[in-house]
Design an enzyme around this catalytic site. Structure first.
Site, PDB file in Angstrom:
ATOM      1  N   HIS A   1      20.633 -52.989  21.004  1.00 13.37           N
ATOM      2  CA  HIS A   1      19.223 -53.273  21.774  1.00 13.37           C
ATOM      3  C   HIS A   1      18.356 -52.346  21.611  1.00 13.37           C
ATOM      4  O   HIS A   1      18.406 -51.196  21.316  1.00 13.37           O
ATOM      5  CB  HIS A   1      19.779 -53.301  23.179  1.00 13.37           C
ATOM      6  CG  HIS A   1      20.520 -54.501  23.603  1.00 13.37           C
ATOM      7  ND1 HIS A   1      21.814 -54.570  23.434  1.00 13.37           N
ATOM      8  CD2 HIS A   1      20.230 -55.725  24.000  1.00 13.37           C
ATOM      9  CE1 HIS A   1      22.431 -55.927  23.982  1.00 13.37           C
ATOM     10  NE2 HIS A   1      21.404 -56.509  24.326  1.00 13.37           N
TER      11      HIS A   1
ATOM     12  N   LYS B   1      16.005 -50.811  27.005  1.00 13.68           N
ATOM     13  CA  LYS B   1      17.023 -51.272  27.922  1.00 13.68           C
ATOM     14  C   LYS B   1      17.596 -50.250  28.919  1.00 13.68           C
ATOM     15  O   LYS B   1      17.654 -49.012  28.618  1.00 13.68           O
ATOM     16  CB  LYS B   1      17.970 -51.708  27.159  1.00 13.68           C
ATOM     17  CG  LYS B   1      19.097 -52.613  27.934  1.00 13.68           C
ATOM     18  CD  LYS B   1      19.769 -53.422  26.963  1.00 13.68           C
ATOM     19  CE  LYS B   1      20.946 -54.197  27.868  1.00 13.68           C
ATOM     20  NZ  LYS B   1      20.733 -55.115  29.043  1.00 13.68           N
TER      21      LYS B   1
HETATM   22  N1  LIG Z   1      20.347 -63.011  30.589  1.00 11.52           N
HETATM   23  C1  LIG Z   1      19.892 -62.884  29.238  1.00 11.52           C
HETATM   24  O1  LIG Z   1      19.583 -63.726  28.478  1.00 11.52           O
HETATM   25  C2  LIG Z   1      18.718 -61.762  29.124  1.00 11.52           C
HETATM   26  C3  LIG Z   1      18.758 -60.755  30.045  1.00 11.52           C
HETATM   27  N2  LIG Z   1      17.975 -59.856  29.900  1.00 11.52           N
HETATM   28  C4  LIG Z   1      17.684 -58.792  31.277  1.00 11.52           C
HETATM   29  O2  LIG Z   1      16.759 -59.100  31.828  1.00 11.52           O
HETATM   30  C5  LIG Z   1      16.160 -57.933  32.656  1.00 11.52           C
HETATM   31  C6  LIG Z   1      14.719 -57.695  32.197  1.00 11.52           C
HETATM   32  O3  LIG Z   1      14.543 -57.556  30.706  1.00 11.52           O
HETATM   33  P1  LIG Z   1      13.257 -57.420  30.251  1.00 11.52           P
HETATM   34  O4  LIG Z   1      12.297 -58.197  30.247  1.00 11.52           O
HETATM   35  O5  LIG Z   1      13.679 -56.671  28.535  1.00 11.52           O
HETATM   36  O6  LIG Z   1      12.837 -55.994  30.830  1.00 11.52           O
HETATM   37  P2  LIG Z   1      11.246 -55.636  31.149  1.00 11.52           P
HETATM   38  O7  LIG Z   1      11.449 -54.111  31.503  1.00 11.52           O
HETATM   39  O8  LIG Z   1      10.412 -55.764  29.994  1.00 11.52           O
HETATM   40  O9  LIG Z   1      10.885 -56.228  32.383  1.00 11.52           O
HETATM   41  C7  LIG Z   1      11.370 -55.950  33.836  1.00 11.52           C
HETATM   42  C8  LIG Z   1      10.037 -56.366  34.666  1.00 11.52           C
HETATM   43  O10 LIG Z   1      10.335 -56.259  36.090  1.00 11.52           O
HETATM   44  C9  LIG Z   1       9.347 -55.570  36.647  1.00 11.52           C
HETATM   45  N3  LIG Z   1       9.786 -54.875  37.904  1.00 11.52           N
HETATM   46  C10 LIG Z   1      10.368 -53.710  38.322  1.00 11.52           C
HETATM   47  N4  LIG Z   1      10.217 -53.552  39.497  1.00 11.52           N
HETATM   48  C11 LIG Z   1      10.222 -54.870  40.046  1.00 11.52           C
HETATM   49  C12 LIG Z   1      10.035 -55.224  41.384  1.00 11.52           C
HETATM   50  N5  LIG Z   1      10.334 -54.498  42.571  1.00 11.52           N
HETATM   51  N6  LIG Z   1       9.506 -56.649  41.502  1.00 11.52           N
HETATM   52  C13 LIG Z   1       9.560 -57.550  40.528  1.00 11.52           C
HETATM   53  N7  LIG Z   1       9.214 -56.949  39.285  1.00 11.52           N
HETATM   54  C14 LIG Z   1       9.783 -55.507  39.175  1.00 11.52           C
HETATM   55  C15 LIG Z   1       9.006 -54.614  35.542  1.00 11.52           C
HETATM   56  O11 LIG Z   1       7.421 -54.141  35.920  1.00 11.52           O
HETATM   57  P3  LIG Z   1       7.208 -52.248  35.365  1.00 11.52           P
HETATM   58  O12 LIG Z   1       7.402 -52.398  33.971  1.00 11.52           O
HETATM   59  O13 LIG Z   1       5.826 -52.204  36.158  1.00 11.52           O
HETATM   60  O14 LIG Z   1       8.163 -51.372  36.244  1.00 11.52           O
HETATM   61  C16 LIG Z   1       8.911 -55.219  34.348  1.00 11.52           C
HETATM   62  O15 LIG Z   1       7.648 -56.090  34.352  1.00 11.52           O
HETATM   63  C17 LIG Z   1      17.089 -56.824  32.300  1.00 11.52           C
HETATM   64  O16 LIG Z   1      18.013 -56.505  33.215  1.00 11.52           O
HETATM   65  C18 LIG Z   1      17.552 -57.344  30.867  1.00 11.52           C
HETATM   66  O17 LIG Z   1      18.991 -56.708  30.631  1.00 11.52           O
HETATM   67  C19 LIG Z   1      17.171 -59.372  28.927  1.00 11.52           C
HETATM   68  C20 LIG Z   1      17.181 -60.328  27.889  1.00 11.52           C
HETATM   69  C21 LIG Z   1      18.201 -61.454  28.027  1.00 11.52           C
HETATM   70  O1  LIG Z   2      18.187 -56.311  27.847  1.00  9.11           O
HETATM   71  C1  LIG Z   2      18.055 -57.099  27.113  1.00  9.11           C
HETATM   72  O2  LIG Z   2      17.197 -57.057  26.075  1.00  9.11           O
HETATM   73  C2  LIG Z   2      19.234 -58.052  27.002  1.00  9.11           C
HETATM   74  N1  LIG Z   2      19.871 -57.944  27.865  1.00  9.11           N
HETATM   75  C3  LIG Z   2      21.036 -59.085  28.279  1.00  9.11           C
HETATM   76  C4  LIG Z   2      22.449 -57.902  28.244  1.00  9.11           C
HETATM   77  O3  LIG Z   2      22.494 -57.026  28.849  1.00  9.11           O
HETATM   78  O4  LIG Z   2      23.460 -58.487  27.545  1.00  9.11           O
HETATM   79  C5  LIG Z   2      21.158 -60.114  27.434  1.00  9.11           C
HETATM   80  C6  LIG Z   2      20.520 -59.632  25.722  1.00  9.11           C
HETATM   81  O5  LIG Z   2      21.669 -59.005  25.269  1.00  9.11           O
HETATM   82  C7  LIG Z   2      19.315 -58.962  25.928  1.00  9.11           C
END
Ligand SMILES: NC(=O)C1=CN([C@@H]2O[C@H](COP(=O)(O)OP(=O)(O)OC[C@H]3O[C@@H](n4cnc5c(N)ncnc54)[C@H](OP(=O)(O)O)[C@@H]3O)[C@@H](O)[C@H]2O)C=CC1
Ligand SMILES: O=C(O)C1=N[C@H](C(=O)O)C[C@H](O)C1
Length: 267
Positions: free
Chosen positions: A156, A160
């Protein structure tokens, strides 16, 4: 047809902003009614640089948001701690969570499952919303029946927070369902540098790579005398997760319990 009223938590994030773009494209069926962030309280989404043109308001406080807004679904794409709190609060307020956030403990998943059941409210938590990743996990489960020696290598981007990835943990859990518990490698092997053999899940090793330039990738490598089988999936763009999120939003409206994993709602 009534539109499904959606709140997105984490709208400025890599996934949250992609989810907003998906909702924009699906505006005939979905309506963004609010966002939850920890910045930009009271702003309209349109006024935050880089976000699509929605008039919906941003709230810093989830309780305040759920009281002010009539919503059907909360899509959470934040961080493990925040995502857990949001999911619990949404269920308590009768709003259906669709959760992509990874890193929840088994205990937290159990608590949320019980809460959804006691409230009779649908929820979908999926560690990976990419259809290809779901197939990769299912194929790995099939293969594990014949190849019990297996190691998982997930790669990743270096922003992350959780390791191993939710997908790697889910893959190991699916393999565990069909594989006799066994220790792999030499029984006397010793790590001369701690962590060299990766994390241990019921004898399976999970290796987490974090590098700039990566998005989300996983290989499940099976070994047996004279042959290896590798099952591999790559998400090169976060658009790969959006059809799964849309499917979950549609499906969660028909559920009255928590479903863990996209495979359980794919037809
Ligand atoms: N299930 C799936 O298919 C996938 C899951 N994921 C998961 O999704 C999650 C997000 O990933 P990703 O978008 O890459 O991460 P990012 O760090 O890009 O996004 C997370 C966001 O959450 C915000 N945040 C932090 N604290 C709060 C709060 N209290 N309230 C609201 N928002 C808040 C952050 O703001 P700030 O940056 O200002 O702290 C940031 O904008 C992760 O857990 C990842 O593992 C990711 C890809 C695919
Ligand atoms: O953080 C990510 O980017 C992703 N998170 C998910 C995970 O923890 O498996 C899904 C995907 O791999 C992307």
């Amino acid at each position: 047809m009534n539109k499904i009223k959606v709140i997105v938590a984490g709208p400025r994030g890599k996934m949250g902003s992609e989810a907003l773009r998906m909702i924009k494209k699906e505006e005939e069926e979905l309506e963004l009614v609010a966002c939850i962030d920890h910045k930009f309280d009271g702003y309209k989404v349109i006024d935050v640089e880089g976000l699509p043109p929605f008039d919906a308001l941003i709230y810093n406080n989830i309780e305040e948001c759920l009281q002010a807004v009539d919503a059907d679904v909360l899509v959470d794409l934040t961080t493990p701690e925040v995502g857990y709190k949001h999911t619990k609060t949404a269920l308590e307020h009768g709003v259906r969570p669709v959760v992509g956030t990874t890193g929840f403990s088994d205990q937290q998943l159990l608590e949320l499952t019980d809460l959804a059941e006691s409230k009779g409210i649908g929820a979908v938590i999926a560690p990976n919303f990419a259809v290809g990743a779901v197939l990769m996990m299912q194929f790995a489960k099939m293969a594990a029946k014949y190849f019990p020696d297996v190691e998982i290598i997930e790669r990743h981007h270096d922003q992350k927070l959780d390791a191993p990835s939710g997908t790697a943990v889910k893959t190991a859990q699916l393999i565990q369902e069909v594989r006799e518990s066994k220790q792999q490698g030499h029984p006397d092997e010793k790590e001369t540098i701690k962590g060299a053999r990766g994390a241990d899940f019921d004898g399976m090793k999970i290796h987490s790579v974090r590098l700039p330039g990566l998005v989300a990738h996983q290989e499940v490598v099976f070994g047996s005398p004279g042959q290896n089988l590798t099952i591999k999936h790559d998400s090169f763009h976060r658009e790969s997760f959006m059809s799964g999120i849309k499917l979950a939003i549609d499906h969660v409206m028909k559920l009255d319990l928590l479903v863990y994993g996209l495979e359980n709602i794919m037809e």
